[in-house]
Design a protein around this motif. Sequence first.
Motif, short mmCIF file in Angstrom:
data_model
loop_
_atom_site.label_atom_id
_atom_site.label_comp_id
_atom_site.label_asym_id
_atom_site.label_seq_id
_atom_site.Cartn_x
_atom_site.Cartn_y
_atom_site.Cartn_z
N GLY B 82 -43.22 -13.80 18.97
CA GLY B 82 -42.63 -14.88 18.19
C GLY B 82 -43.59 -15.96 17.75
O GLY B 82 -43.19 -17.10 17.52
N VAL B 83 -44.87 -15.63 17.64
CA VAL B 83 -45.85 -16.61 17.15
C VAL B 83 -46.27 -16.21 15.73
O VAL B 83 -46.78 -15.11 15.52
CB VAL B 83 -47.09 -16.67 18.06
CG1 VAL B 83 -48.09 -17.66 17.52
CG2 VAL B 83 -46.67 -17.04 19.48
N ALA B 84 -46.01 -17.07 14.75
CA ALA B 84 -46.38 -16.76 13.37
C ALA B 84 -47.34 -17.82 12.86
O ALA B 84 -47.27 -18.98 13.28
CB ALA B 84 -45.14 -16.70 12.50
N CYS B 85 -48.24 -17.41 11.97
CA CYS B 85 -49.19 -18.38 11.43
C CYS B 85 -49.18 -18.32 9.90
O CYS B 85 -49.20 -17.26 9.30
CB CYS B 85 -50.61 -18.10 11.94
SG CYS B 85 -51.78 -19.37 11.44
N ILE B 86 -49.09 -19.50 9.31
CA ILE B 86 -49.14 -19.59 7.85
C ILE B 86 -50.47 -20.22 7.49
O ILE B 86 -50.77 -21.34 7.89
CB ILE B 86 -47.97 -20.44 7.32
CG1 ILE B 86 -46.66 -19.73 7.64
CG2 ILE B 86 -48.12 -20.69 5.84
CD1 ILE B 86 -45.45 -20.60 7.46
N TYR B 87 -51.29 -19.46 6.78
CA TYR B 87 -52.66 -19.90 6.54
C TYR B 87 -52.76 -20.74 5.27
O TYR B 87 -51.87 -20.74 4.43
CB TYR B 87 -53.60 -18.69 6.45
CG TYR B 87 -53.71 -17.96 7.76
CD1 TYR B 87 -54.56 -18.42 8.76
CD2 TYR B 87 -52.92 -16.84 8.02
CE1 TYR B 87 -54.65 -17.77 9.98
CE2 TYR B 87 -53.00 -16.19 9.23
CZ TYR B 87 -53.86 -16.65 10.22
OH TYR B 87 -53.94 -16.01 11.41
N GLN B 88 -53.90 -21.43 5.18
CA GLN B 88 -54.13 -22.32 4.03
C GLN B 88 -54.08 -21.55 2.72
O GLN B 88 -53.45 -21.97 1.77
CB GLN B 88 -55.50 -22.98 4.20
CG GLN B 88 -55.89 -23.87 3.04
CD GLN B 88 -57.25 -24.52 3.28
OE1 GLN B 88 -57.82 -24.41 4.35
NE2 GLN B 88 -57.75 -25.19 2.27
N ILE B 154 -42.70 -19.17 5.17
CA ILE B 154 -41.86 -19.61 6.30
C ILE B 154 -40.72 -18.61 6.50
O ILE B 154 -40.43 -18.20 7.63
CB ILE B 154 -41.32 -21.04 6.05
CG1 ILE B 154 -42.48 -22.04 6.11
CG2 ILE B 154 -40.25 -21.40 7.07
CD1 ILE B 154 -42.12 -23.44 5.66
N LEU B 155 -40.11 -18.19 5.40
CA LEU B 155 -39.03 -17.20 5.49
C LEU B 155 -39.53 -15.93 6.17
O LEU B 155 -38.85 -15.34 7.00
CB LEU B 155 -38.50 -16.86 4.10
CG LEU B 155 -37.60 -17.91 3.45
CD1 LEU B 155 -37.29 -17.52 2.02
CD2 LEU B 155 -36.30 -18.06 4.25
N LYS B 156 -40.73 -15.55 5.78
CA LYS B 156 -41.31 -14.35 6.35
C LYS B 156 -41.43 -14.49 7.87
O LYS B 156 -41.11 -13.57 8.63
CB LYS B 156 -42.70 -14.14 5.72
CG LYS B 156 -43.28 -12.79 5.96
CD LYS B 156 -44.58 -12.62 5.17
CE LYS B 156 -45.30 -11.39 5.66
NZ LYS B 156 -46.57 -11.19 4.98
N ALA B 157 -41.88 -15.68 8.31
CA ALA B 157 -42.00 -15.93 9.75
C ALA B 157 -40.63 -15.89 10.42
O ALA B 157 -40.47 -15.36 11.52
CB ALA B 157 -42.67 -17.28 9.99
N VAL B 164 -42.54 -19.98 17.28
CA VAL B 164 -43.66 -20.90 17.12
C VAL B 164 -44.30 -20.62 15.76
O VAL B 164 -44.72 -19.50 15.49
CB VAL B 164 -44.70 -20.69 18.24
CG1 VAL B 164 -45.90 -21.60 18.01
CG2 VAL B 164 -44.07 -20.93 19.59
N ILE B 165 -44.30 -21.63 14.90
CA ILE B 165 -44.88 -21.43 13.57
C ILE B 165 -46.08 -22.35 13.41
O ILE B 165 -45.95 -23.58 13.51
CB ILE B 165 -43.83 -21.70 12.48
CG1 ILE B 165 -42.65 -20.72 12.67
CG2 ILE B 165 -44.44 -21.54 11.10
CD1 ILE B 165 -41.49 -20.98 11.74
N LEU B 166 -47.25 -21.76 13.20
CA LEU B 166 -48.46 -22.55 12.97
C LEU B 166 -48.65 -22.69 11.46
O LEU B 166 -48.51 -21.73 10.72
CB LEU B 166 -49.69 -21.85 13.55
CG LEU B 166 -49.81 -21.76 15.08
CD1 LEU B 166 -49.04 -20.58 15.59
CD2 LEU B 166 -51.27 -21.67 15.47
N MET B 167 -48.97 -23.92 11.03
CA MET B 167 -49.24 -24.12 9.60
C MET B 167 -50.61 -24.74 9.47
O MET B 167 -50.84 -25.87 9.88
CB MET B 167 -48.19 -25.05 9.00
CG MET B 167 -46.79 -24.48 9.07
SD MET B 167 -45.64 -25.54 8.22
CE MET B 167 -44.11 -24.74 8.68
N ASP B 168 -51.53 -23.96 8.88
CA ASP B 168 -52.91 -24.42 8.73
C ASP B 168 -53.07 -25.01 7.33
O ASP B 168 -53.00 -24.29 6.34
CB ASP B 168 -53.85 -23.22 8.95
CG ASP B 168 -55.30 -23.66 9.03
OD1 ASP B 168 -55.55 -24.89 8.98
OD2 ASP B 168 -56.17 -22.79 9.16
N GLU B 169 -53.27 -26.29 7.26
CA GLU B 169 -53.42 -26.98 5.97
C GLU B 169 -52.32 -26.58 4.98
O GLU B 169 -52.62 -26.15 3.86
CB GLU B 169 -54.79 -26.65 5.35
CG GLU B 169 -55.97 -27.20 6.12
CD GLU B 169 -56.14 -28.69 5.94
OE1 GLU B 169 -55.52 -29.28 5.02
OE2 GLU B 169 -56.85 -29.30 6.75
#
Lengths: 339, 505, 333
Positions: B82-88, B154-157, B164-169
Amino acid sequence: MTEDTKSDESRRHFLKSMALGSAVMGASAVAPGLPLTKTSGAAKADGHAKQKMAFIQWQPHTVPNAWSKGIEEVLNAQEIFDYQLLDGQNKVEVQVSLMDTLINDGASVIFLQPIDSVALAPSIASAKRRGISVITLNIDATEEHAAHVEMNHYFGAKEIARVMGEKMGGTGEVAIMNAPPGIIIRDQRTNGFVEGMAEYHPGISIVADVNAEWSRQKAQDALNTVLASNPNVTGVYGVNDSMALGAVDVAKQKGILDQMTIFGNDGERDALESIEAGELTGTQYTDVYQQGRFAASAATVMATGGISARDFQSQGTLLMPYIIATAENVGGIQEAQRW
Amino acid sequence: MSGEILLETREVSKRFGNFVALKSASIAVTAGKVIGFVGSNGAGKSTLIKVITGAHAPSSGSVHVRGKEVHKADPALMRALGVACIYQHSSLVATLSVIENVFLGREMRGRLGLVSHKAQRVQLQEIMDDFGIHVDPDVLVSTLTPVKQKEVEILKALVANADVILMDEPTAWLSLSEVSNLHTTIRKLTAANKGVVYISHVLDEVFQICDDITILRDGTMAWTGPEADIDRPKLVNLMVGEALGEASRAAVTSERRPRGTGTVKLATDKLSKQGVFHDVTFEVNAGEILCFAGLIGSRRSEVVKCLFGDDKPTSGTIISKGGVKTFGSPAEAIANGICLVPEDRHTEGLCLSHTTFENTVIPSLVEVTNRGVLMRKDMDAMCTRQITSLNILPPDPAKVVGQMSGGNQQKVLLGKWIEKDPEVLILDEPTVGVDVGAKAEIYAIIRKLRDEGAAVIVVSSDLEEVMTIADRILVFSNGEITTEFDAGEVTNDLLIHAIGGGESA
Amino acid sequence: MISKIAARVPNGGLIAFFVVMTLFFCFFARNFATATNVENILVGYSFIAIVALGQMFPIMARGIDLSIGSILALAGMVVFDAILIFELPGWIAIILAIAAATLAGTLNGLFIVILSLQPFVATLATLAGYRGLVYAISGRQLYPELATTPLRDPSLAWFNEYYDVGAWFGLDAFITTPWIPASFLVLLVVMVFLYVLLAKTPYGTALKATGGNKEAARLAGLRVRMIEVSAYAMSGFLAGIAAVLLVARLTTSTEALGIGMELTAIAAAVIGGTRLLGGQGNVLGPVLGAFFLGVVLIGLTLMGISQFVQQMLTGAILLAAVGYDAIRRGAGQ
């Protein structure tokens, strides 16, 4: 007039080849038993190495494969030769480079199916300077060399025209499924056919001569196009069997097979089976295994008989015997002779 | 449950050979809260993210998800937990539709193992309704605005059941109003008990959205605690150190010089492009920094392209060096002393696979050529000059630009134009994705150029940036100049009002 | 010191592999380490190296030229026609052929730039188009008797000469040195010319920048369209030179000359470390790549390895070269 000189010249060649051929046949029959082969030659003197022979083919295909098998049969029986089949990759420059390599490696005989008659001539010349015999298969080179063993393209095609015309009753329209221009055997097979038709069956006209690039698929498309513009075509001549079989496919699909007379050239296994199935009318059959054996026998004589390439003042030419295979005689071609 | 610790790292360290990238980092992501990571580039943020997403195994310490230790560093495992990351930079496939992107790699199967479009559609609609995110599932991602693309990520995550959603920049390419839209969406995520990690260089945003803040510096945790316990000057000091912190504050308060020396370097008269912008009339003087402020989509970049000969206006004139000019190509504009540092350094600015050296000399090939042959010595000198004066790190001419940090890439990009000694320098969004320390350096460089007599145009959607460096501000809206300010006389609120037409005030 | 020199040589890995492979064949392939064999490799692969160098230009501009085989045949046929049909002196025929090849390459570039075609598609079209043109102008078709007439022009024949370079330096007193073929000397001249062009003139940097990031290069004021066209013109120009060498060696030209050459050239360039993503390339790589292919083909032939195994090994080497490059760059990240 040109007609006369040509056939004269051909006849002379033919006689010479008969002579060479019989020598070869004799030699190959006797050679394995000769003590000569066991004691002489550079092979024994070297102590370790067998004599090297190699065949540089045009590119992998049924015909050179069958030659190679025929060559191997003869050479392997003698146990003093290393034989290698090399791929020219359909590229002149690769063939030339392989020639150079074999010359450097001190091969005793090189079998060559040249892609071009002129382009390989300098390589053949340098082989001769090193005392290496070159035997060409099917396509001759402009540089004189030891021997040339050839399917009888011109006379065979002429004969095809004669038989085909008879099957057609002496009248009708014919289309040729041809190869791309620029290759000698294509011209010989075409000219023989055209001149044969003119000579034996003036009532038959050749209405189309299209390029189907040696290929069955291309021939299917090509014949469809031809039939659209020339609906009266009842005869098709394929310069090789694949293209003739492509024509058979089209005739079957259109349901006009029984009205069509279709001839190929080469005599490969698929074509013979098609004739037996009553589809293809006929083809020129040459035993290419035998062609390979002839070449190998000649090579054996040269390598073991102390004859150097430089001894050949003029080149020997051997034209292969052939038959025009049709439904009547195709059963006579043995399984072991099919390729 | 709100308050539950979803993910934590305990005393995590990461070494690469002798280099310590991260030292004893302990953070906790709590359900229903937003935690902000701040720090300069190289402070260890990326390493920490990579440990959390399973891309790096920690050299020591442990990672726990819902209290259970995760023993293996494996991105697929972390995603499953359940950890997703959205990159810059978008990780969406531009040529696929929204719904195809959302379910990419996790298609829902129906009978016969075929993709069940219907089930996917139903699930996507449910999630969109739950979180109040609305995107047309069938449009191609390439046609969406940047903020909508972030929503798709975000929807994809969410479809992947991420807690847990990480958003990098996440706001690097967003305009002001879009940032506030994104923040609304983040609030909806936390309301649904998701834990969010928010990584940004824009301190205003960090203070706006984060509940907790962790400051990283040189691989160590400089500070961590609730947002309410720290103020901005303290945060900047902790982040970049006292000296740079001072410099960055000094930059804000430095002297303003509207209209510079009064010598017009470049002017336009009713410059228009059919259907894009119209009647753009302005002048920029030697020794001033003129900012084009406005929302993304207010067509400032399009105007700038015409000034640089990259596009042709349909009417109106450009006056440069005392005459009316029409630039057919960038080469002609450059010949007239006009240089453009484009917006997107990756696609338009740099050859990423090339070195600092190669990138620096490209616009100046003529200057370093003598009788048709390149002068290696001149080129080396040119490159060394820029590395030294712009403090490009690492100071290695042979370093491949694609491997450098955003701030240093931007400096290389600036350097290659400074070498041309431009009379008019146009910078389009010069500090997107650049950390605070490097930002201050870039502002100092821009000021220095101004002081040396260049006319500088800065296109910026970053309000802080406009307020920091502008001598004069032109506000664009929908392809028109709506307001002009002298920087000394404008307040934050006034400018926000002018830009947003009231909406973001 | 040594590591410093090694860092300046971009093809270190390839050179090492090349040396290892060559040593291997010297020990295990009969008659490999002979002066004649060296001559064979030099004369057999110099023109391929030149074609590969030509191919490097479009690749550096992030394109590809699939039509070089057809361009080579076109240039070859121009030589053939000029000498045998129009009876022009050889040196004029050579100039005409290289001009025709350069023009054909330029046309490729213009199609790509003006019609915004993808290089792959555009040159795939001209691959067929130029080959058709070769058949159309073929002196062998127009005058069938010429098909068996060798070209014996002296200026053309010069390209097939050998020079005992070893004797000039007195080396032949100690060992049998291979005689150096003229085509290899031509290759050396081409290499020096291209080295200066790529490393010492603004054009080289501009070409790399165009391939690295066309948009950035354009915004930096470079004339990227001209540069792109020039890359294809260079490819044609070098194919023209290669055609002259090849025709001199074969003493004729054929309609089918150079079929499949594009793949050999691309393979040589890739083995030589030219990245298909564009922006990079150096003069040494494609040349090493071409001779490497030659060493492998001739070495395996001398070892008596079957032709099919040879092809598989060539494929494996290509994969290894590309894989090595990918791994090396991955490690650099």
